[in-house]
Design a protein around this motif. Structure first.
Motif, PDB file in Angstrom:
ATOM      1  N   THR A 210       0.824  -1.204   0.000  1.00  0.00           N
ATOM      2  CA  THR A 210       0.000   0.000   0.000  1.00  0.00           C
ATOM      3  C   THR A 210       0.858   1.253   0.000  1.00  0.00           C
ATOM      4  OG1 THR A 210      -1.822  -1.114   1.135  1.00  0.00           O
ATOM      5  CG2 THR A 210      -1.748   1.280   1.293  1.00  0.00           C
ATOM      6  N   VAL A 211       1.871   1.267   0.848  1.00  0.00           N
ATOM      7  CA  VAL A 211       2.718   2.461   0.953  1.00  0.00           C
ATOM      8  C   VAL A 211       3.567   2.643  -0.299  1.00  0.00           C
ATOM      9  CG1 VAL A 211       4.611   3.522   2.258  1.00  0.00           C
ATOM     10  CG2 VAL A 211       2.685   2.470   3.461  1.00  0.00           C
ATOM     11  N   GLU A 212       4.002   1.576  -0.897  1.00  0.00           N
ATOM     12  CA  GLU A 212       4.740   1.705  -2.163  1.00  0.00           C
ATOM     13  C   GLU A 212       3.901   2.433  -3.204  1.00  0.00           C
ATOM     14  OE1 GLU A 212       5.774  -2.330  -2.984  1.00  0.00           O
ATOM     15  OE2 GLU A 212       7.613  -2.272  -1.770  1.00  0.00           O
ATOM     16  N   SER A 213       2.608   2.114  -3.271  1.00  0.00           N
ATOM     17  CA  SER A 213       1.734   2.803  -4.230  1.00  0.00           C
ATOM     18  C   SER A 213       1.491   4.241  -3.815  1.00  0.00           C
ATOM     19  CB  SER A 213       0.403   2.059  -4.374  1.00  0.00           C
ATOM     20  OG  SER A 213      -0.361   2.124  -3.175  1.00  0.00           O
ATOM     21  N   TRP A 214       1.376   4.486  -2.516  1.00  0.00           N
ATOM     22  CA  TRP A 214       1.174   5.851  -2.029  1.00  0.00           C
ATOM     23  C   TRP A 214       2.370   6.743  -2.360  1.00  0.00           C
ATOM     24  CZ3 TRP A 214      -0.975   5.013   3.629  1.00  0.00           C
ATOM     25  CH2 TRP A 214      -2.350   4.716   3.561  1.00  0.00           C
ATOM     26  N   LEU A 215       3.569   6.215  -2.184  1.00  0.00           N
ATOM     27  CA  LEU A 215       4.763   7.037  -2.358  1.00  0.00           C
ATOM     28  C   LEU A 215       4.926   7.522  -3.795  1.00  0.00           C
ATOM     29  CD1 LEU A 215       7.327   5.114  -0.120  1.00  0.00           C
ATOM     30  CD2 LEU A 215       6.118   7.249   0.400  1.00  0.00           C
ATOM     31  N   SER A 216       4.333   6.803  -4.728  1.00  0.00           N
ATOM     32  CA  SER A 216       4.404   7.245  -6.125  1.00  0.00           C
ATOM     33  C   SER A 216       3.303   8.242  -6.465  1.00  0.00           C
ATOM     34  CB  SER A 216       4.306   6.037  -7.064  1.00  0.00           C
ATOM     35  OG  SER A 216       3.038   5.408  -6.936  1.00  0.00           O
ATOM     36  N   ALA A 217       2.342   8.405  -5.543  1.00  0.00           N
ATOM     37  CA  ALA A 217       1.196   9.273  -5.832  1.00  0.00           C
ATOM     38  C   ALA A 217       1.089  10.489  -4.920  1.00  0.00           C
ATOM     39  CB  ALA A 217      -0.102   8.463  -5.729  1.00  0.00           C
ATOM     40  N   TYR A 218       1.695  10.412  -3.722  1.00  0.00           N
ATOM     41  CA  TYR A 218       1.513  11.478  -2.741  1.00  0.00           C
ATOM     42  C   TYR A 218       2.855  11.901  -2.138  1.00  0.00           C
ATOM     43  CZ  TYR A 218      -3.229   9.534  -2.894  1.00  0.00           C
ATOM     44  OH  TYR A 218      -4.438   9.061  -3.318  1.00  0.00           O
ATOM     45  N   ASP A 219       2.889  13.151  -1.713  1.00  0.00           N
ATOM     46  CA  ASP A 219       4.038  13.674  -0.976  1.00  0.00           C
ATOM     47  C   ASP A 219       3.681  13.585   0.507  1.00  0.00           C
ATOM     48  OD1 ASP A 219       6.301  14.932  -0.097  1.00  0.00           O
ATOM     49  OD2 ASP A 219       5.625  16.959  -0.605  1.00  0.00           O
ATOM     50  N   LEU A 220       4.194  12.578   1.187  1.00  0.00           N
ATOM     51  CA  LEU A 220       3.795  12.298   2.568  1.00  0.00           C
ATOM     52  C   LEU A 220       4.860  12.742   3.563  1.00  0.00           C
ATOM     53  CD1 LEU A 220       2.292   8.695   2.180  1.00  0.00           C
ATOM     54  CD2 LEU A 220       1.040  10.852   2.418  1.00  0.00           C
ATOM     55  N   ASP A 221       4.382  13.352   4.633  1.00  0.00           N
ATOM     56  CA  ASP A 221       5.267  13.727   5.741  1.00  0.00           C
ATOM     57  C   ASP A 221       5.216  12.706   6.871  1.00  0.00           C
ATOM     58  OD1 ASP A 221       6.105  16.381   4.721  1.00  0.00           O
ATOM     59  OD2 ASP A 221       3.978  16.842   4.932  1.00  0.00           O
ATOM     60  N   ALA A 222       4.095  11.991   6.987  1.00  0.00           N
ATOM     61  CA  ALA A 222       3.952  11.010   8.069  1.00  0.00           C
ATOM     62  C   ALA A 222       2.992   9.903   7.660  1.00  0.00           C
ATOM     63  CB  ALA A 222       3.460  11.682   9.345  1.00  0.00           C
ATOM     64  N   ILE A 223       3.300   8.693   8.130  1.00  0.00           N
ATOM     65  CA  ILE A 223       2.408   7.541   7.960  1.00  0.00           C
ATOM     66  C   ILE A 223       2.152   6.981   9.353  1.00  0.00           C
ATOM     67  CG2 ILE A 223       2.052   5.298   6.877  1.00  0.00           C
ATOM     68  CD1 ILE A 223       4.184   6.144   4.793  1.00  0.00           C
ATOM     69  N   VAL A 224       0.891   7.037   9.782  1.00  0.00           N
ATOM     70  CA  VAL A 224       0.501   6.634  11.128  1.00  0.00           C
ATOM     71  C   VAL A 224      -0.185   5.276  11.042  1.00  0.00           C
ATOM     72  CG1 VAL A 224      -0.786   7.312  13.195  1.00  0.00           C
ATOM     73  CG2 VAL A 224       0.192   9.077  11.703  1.00  0.00           C
ATOM     74  N   CYS A 225       0.344   4.285  11.744  1.00  0.00           N
ATOM     75  CA  CYS A 225      -0.114   2.898  11.617  1.00  0.00           C
ATOM     76  C   CYS A 225      -0.689   2.393  12.934  1.00  0.00           C
ATOM     77  CB  CYS A 225       1.033   2.001  11.183  1.00  0.00           C
ATOM     78  SG  CYS A 225       1.938   2.613   9.735  1.00  0.00           S
ATOM     79  N   GLU A 226      -1.736   1.584  12.842  1.00  0.00           N
ATOM     80  CA  GLU A 226      -2.404   1.094  14.046  1.00  0.00           C
ATOM     81  C   GLU A 226      -1.692  -0.085  14.706  1.00  0.00           C
ATOM     82  OE1 GLU A 226      -7.023   2.491  13.516  1.00  0.00           O
ATOM     83  OE2 GLU A 226      -6.531   0.380  13.190  1.00  0.00           O
ATOM     84  N   ASN A 227      -0.665  -0.622  14.081  1.00  0.00           N
ATOM     85  CA  ASN A 227       0.166  -1.604  14.778  1.00  0.00           C
ATOM     86  C   ASN A 227       1.590  -1.564  14.233  1.00  0.00           C
ATOM     87  OD1 ASN A 227       0.136  -3.160  12.388  1.00  0.00           O
ATOM     88  ND2 ASN A 227      -0.170  -5.073  13.472  1.00  0.00           N
ATOM     89  N   ASP A 228       2.502  -2.202  14.933  1.00  0.00           N
ATOM     90  CA  ASP A 228       3.908  -2.185  14.529  1.00  0.00           C
ATOM     91  C   ASP A 228       4.147  -2.961  13.241  1.00  0.00           C
ATOM     92  OD1 ASP A 228       4.552  -0.660  16.693  1.00  0.00           O
ATOM     93  OD2 ASP A 228       5.634  -2.219  17.781  1.00  0.00           O
ATOM     94  N   GLY A 229       3.390  -4.045  13.050  1.00  0.00           N
ATOM     95  CA  GLY A 229       3.595  -4.833  11.842  1.00  0.00           C
ATOM     96  C   GLY A 229       3.384  -4.004  10.591  1.00  0.00           C
TER      97      GLY A 229
END
Length: 321
Positions: A218-237
């Motif tokens: 999911t994040v690989e696809s996001w990084l090609s589409a968005y300029d992100l400063d933070a990714i907040v995840c509901e678990n460590d995995g």
């Protein structure tokens, strides 16, 4: 001496049969441990986990086994493999097989009430751990051993806000839709975001089901589409998956919840920024301890047992490894 050896072997065989009847086998990711005291007649307890596929769940398993050994009880550990119907069947089977107590982490917070009530009505001590069932007390469940997920979410998002100076583009990875713990963490996020109008979610939260590989994709696809400063995840995995996609020292703030060994490793090598520990192992251990107290006829000071939230980053991670 021969009779004692025969008795121990017979008990081991009985446990193996019990695990199979409850849906547990080596292929089903189930395990069991029996202390010497339990072989001589200790309480028989089942722990039914949502699944056994990440570091958090491994910590739950190991802590439960250690507490069972300490207290001298027989413990059977089963995995529902993220399937509510399987979990209901396991509760029913373990009830029918005469377990003294059943602990479970619900796959679906709305699905287990009836099975819990049947077990409780038959005298089984039922303990809900980690994430809460809806209206759990109304179904005869004796105690809830969990973390404060709303506060965990608030703690995580507040640290992100502080690190960003209250401004930036963020994205959120969530656990399975409908999971009560995930919904509560999301509530915590929203509570903090309400105070920071310049922190913008540039994409809808993505359900990655607690899974590292899904989060990474999911994040690989996001990084090609968005300029992100933070990714907040509901678990460590999922945070580790996001960190794998972004790479070490990416400049993106990446956070998780749980305080697991893979999360600590990712903090140390710069793939993620930090995590909020709630100590899932303590939730399981506290649940077993509560069950044993009730089985002995003792009372609990409080039927809701909550672990504390701790922010962990490079500054203090060595204290928790």
């Amino acid at each position: 001496m021969k009779m004692k050896k025969f008795t121990a072997l017979a008990m081991a065989a009985l446990m193996a049969a019990s695990m199979t009847a409850c849906g547990g086998s080596k292929g089903d990711s189930a395990s069991a441990s029996t202390s010497a005291a339990a072989e001589e007649g200790g309480f028989k307890i089942a722990l039914i986990q949502q699944h056994q596929t990440n570091a958090f769940q491994i910590a739950v398993t190991e802590a439960a086994e250690a507490k069972a050994e300490e207290l001298g009880v027989q413990l059977t550990i089963l995995s529902a493999d993220q399937d509510a119907a399987t979990q209901i069947s396991q509760i029913e089977q373990c009830t029918n097989e005469g377990y003294d107590a059943i602990l479970y982490e619900p796959v679906d917070p709305d699905a287990l009430g009836d099975a819990s009530k049947v077990a409780a009505d038959k005298g089984v001590i039922v303990i809900n751990i980690i994430s809460a069932c809806t209206d759990w007390e109304s179904f005869g469940i004796s105690a809830l051993s969990c973390g404060d997920n709303v506060t965990a979410g608030e703690t995580e998002m507040q640290h992100v806000a502080d690190l960003l100076g209250g401004k930036g583009n963020i994205a959120i990875l969530t656990g399975p839709s409908g999971d009560s713990g995930g919904l509560q963490r999301l509530e915590g996020y929203e509570n903090i975001l309400a105070n920071y109008p310049d922190m913008v979610q540039v994409v809808e939260p993505a359900d990655c089901g607690w899974d590292t590989a899904s989060a990474q994709a999911t994040v690989e696809s996001w990084l090609s589409a968005y300029d992100l400063d933070a990714i907040v995840c509901e678990n460590d995995g999922m945070a580790v998956g996001a960190g794998n996609a972004a790479g070490a020292d990416s400049g993106i703030i990446i956070t998780g919840v749980d305080g697991t060994p893979d999360g600590f490793e990712a903090i140390n090598d710069g793939r993620i920024t930090g995590t909020v520990s709630q100590d899932g192992g303590a939730m399981a251990a506290n649940g077993i301890e509560a069950a044993v107290k009730l089985l002995k006829g003792e009372t609990l000071e409080n039927n809701t047992i909550i672990t504390t939230n701790v922010w962990i980053d490079k500054e203090n991670v060595a204290e928790f490894e």
